[in-house]
Scaffold this motif. Sequence first.
Motif, PDB file in Angstrom:
ATOM      1  N   PHE A 167      25.835 -23.689  17.760  1.00 41.91           N
ATOM      2  CA  PHE A 167      24.706 -24.550  17.404  1.00 41.91           C
ATOM      3  C   PHE A 167      25.040 -25.388  16.173  1.00 41.91           C
ATOM      4  O   PHE A 167      24.722 -26.569  16.111  1.00 41.91           O
ATOM      5  CB  PHE A 167      23.445 -23.730  17.141  1.00 41.91           C
ATOM      6  CG  PHE A 167      22.830 -23.169  18.385  1.00 41.91           C
ATOM      7  CD1 PHE A 167      22.286 -24.007  19.341  1.00 41.91           C
ATOM      8  CD2 PHE A 167      22.796 -21.808  18.604  1.00 41.91           C
ATOM      9  CE1 PHE A 167      21.717 -23.505  20.493  1.00 41.91           C
ATOM     10  CE2 PHE A 167      22.223 -21.290  19.757  1.00 41.91           C
ATOM     11  CZ  PHE A 167      21.692 -22.137  20.703  1.00 41.91           C
ATOM     12  N   GLU A 168      25.692 -24.767  15.205  1.00 39.39           N
ATOM     13  CA  GLU A 168      26.058 -25.475  13.981  1.00 39.39           C
ATOM     14  C   GLU A 168      27.099 -26.562  14.266  1.00 39.39           C
ATOM     15  O   GLU A 168      27.002 -27.675  13.758  1.00 39.39           O
ATOM     16  CB  GLU A 168      26.600 -24.476  12.957  1.00 39.39           C
ATOM     17  CG  GLU A 168      26.822 -25.061  11.582  1.00 39.39           C
ATOM     18  CD  GLU A 168      27.225 -23.989  10.582  1.00 39.39           C
ATOM     19  OE1 GLU A 168      28.296 -24.148   9.973  1.00 39.39           O
ATOM     20  OE2 GLU A 168      26.469 -23.002  10.426  1.00 39.39           O
ATOM     21  N   GLU A 169      28.070 -26.225  15.105  1.00 42.77           N
ATOM     22  CA  GLU A 169      29.119 -27.198  15.447  1.00 42.77           C
ATOM     23  C   GLU A 169      28.531 -28.461  16.066  1.00 42.77           C
ATOM     24  O   GLU A 169      28.969 -29.566  15.787  1.00 42.77           O
ATOM     25  CB  GLU A 169      30.106 -26.552  16.429  1.00 42.77           C
ATOM     26  CG  GLU A 169      31.236 -27.450  16.839  1.00 42.77           C
ATOM     27  CD  GLU A 169      32.191 -26.763  17.818  1.00 42.77           C
ATOM     28  OE1 GLU A 169      32.868 -27.486  18.561  1.00 42.77           O
ATOM     29  OE2 GLU A 169      32.251 -25.511  17.843  1.00 42.77           O
ATOM     30  N   PHE A 170      27.508 -28.305  16.889  1.00 43.73           N
ATOM     31  CA  PHE A 170      26.889 -29.463  17.553  1.00 43.73           C
ATOM     32  C   PHE A 170      25.619 -29.922  16.846  1.00 43.73           C
ATOM     33  O   PHE A 170      24.929 -30.809  17.336  1.00 43.73           O
ATOM     34  CB  PHE A 170      26.598 -29.140  19.020  1.00 43.73           C
ATOM     35  CG  PHE A 170      27.846 -29.056  19.842  1.00 43.73           C
ATOM     36  CD1 PHE A 170      28.410 -30.202  20.368  1.00 43.73           C
ATOM     37  CD2 PHE A 170      28.485 -27.843  20.049  1.00 43.73           C
ATOM     38  CE1 PHE A 170      29.578 -30.140  21.101  1.00 43.73           C
ATOM     39  CE2 PHE A 170      29.652 -27.770  20.779  1.00 43.73           C
ATOM     40  CZ  PHE A 170      30.201 -28.915  21.304  1.00 43.73           C
ATOM     41  N   ASP A 171      25.322 -29.318  15.691  1.00 41.25           N
ATOM     42  CA  ASP A 171      24.144 -29.687  14.900  1.00 41.25           C
ATOM     43  C   ASP A 171      22.871 -29.657  15.741  1.00 41.25           C
ATOM     44  O   ASP A 171      22.094 -30.602  15.776  1.00 41.25           O
ATOM     45  CB  ASP A 171      24.333 -31.066  14.252  1.00 41.25           C
ATOM     46  CG  ASP A 171      23.311 -31.328  13.157  1.00 41.25           C
ATOM     47  OD1 ASP A 171      22.802 -30.343  12.572  1.00 41.25           O
ATOM     48  OD2 ASP A 171      23.002 -32.498  12.900  1.00 41.25           O
ATOM     49  N   ILE A 172      22.697 -28.519  16.442  1.00 38.86           N
ATOM     50  CA  ILE A 172      21.539 -28.333  17.312  1.00 38.86           C
ATOM     51  C   ILE A 172      20.764 -27.129  16.812  1.00 38.86           C
ATOM     52  O   ILE A 172      21.325 -26.088  16.487  1.00 38.86           O
ATOM     53  CB  ILE A 172      21.988 -28.121  18.772  1.00 38.86           C
ATOM     54  CG1 ILE A 172      22.635 -29.412  19.287  1.00 38.86           C
ATOM     55  CG2 ILE A 172      20.836 -27.711  19.663  1.00 38.86           C
ATOM     56  CD1 ILE A 172      23.280 -29.300  20.634  1.00 38.86           C
TER      57      ILE A 172
END
Length: 166
Positions: A132-137
């Motif tokens: 989630f953090e990697e894709f800023d979701i």
Amino acid sequence: MELYTDFLSERFPERPLFVVRGNVDFKRRQAILDKFEKTENGLLICTQQSLKSSANVPSCEDIIIESLQWNIPRMEQFYFRFIRLDSIGMRRVHYLTYEESIEQNLMALVLTKERLNEFIKSGEVKDESEIFEEFDISPDIIETLFRREQDEQGKFHIRWGAQNVS
């Protein structure tokens, strides 16, 4: 496309609007993109299919993916047309999803597939939060899909999603 074209032309009448559909031949598509590149505040609306190859748009800063694909590389093929080595400044990729929609389920599928791909590549299981953090979701997107319900007999049931199609 017509919905976005109408909305943006009404909302931003002073900004030039450029539209590229998938059925536009390469020469015409490139001419439209060249005109867009020469504007300071132009708006570009295009389908993912219309920029699948041989078209780069290095000046666009915000990319909105309103139609999710089944995997991240398909979406990357589109938005990396805007993220180039010669791009100046940051690019922001926005994925549109709506609560209790097919898109929300599709986003959950795409992120789960990405987590599985990372496991296959590295042999390590990444936490959901890392993906989630990697894709800023926000994890809230997925959490709203889960429902814990109790029936009339007191038994609990877990449900995934609830799409309403009208």
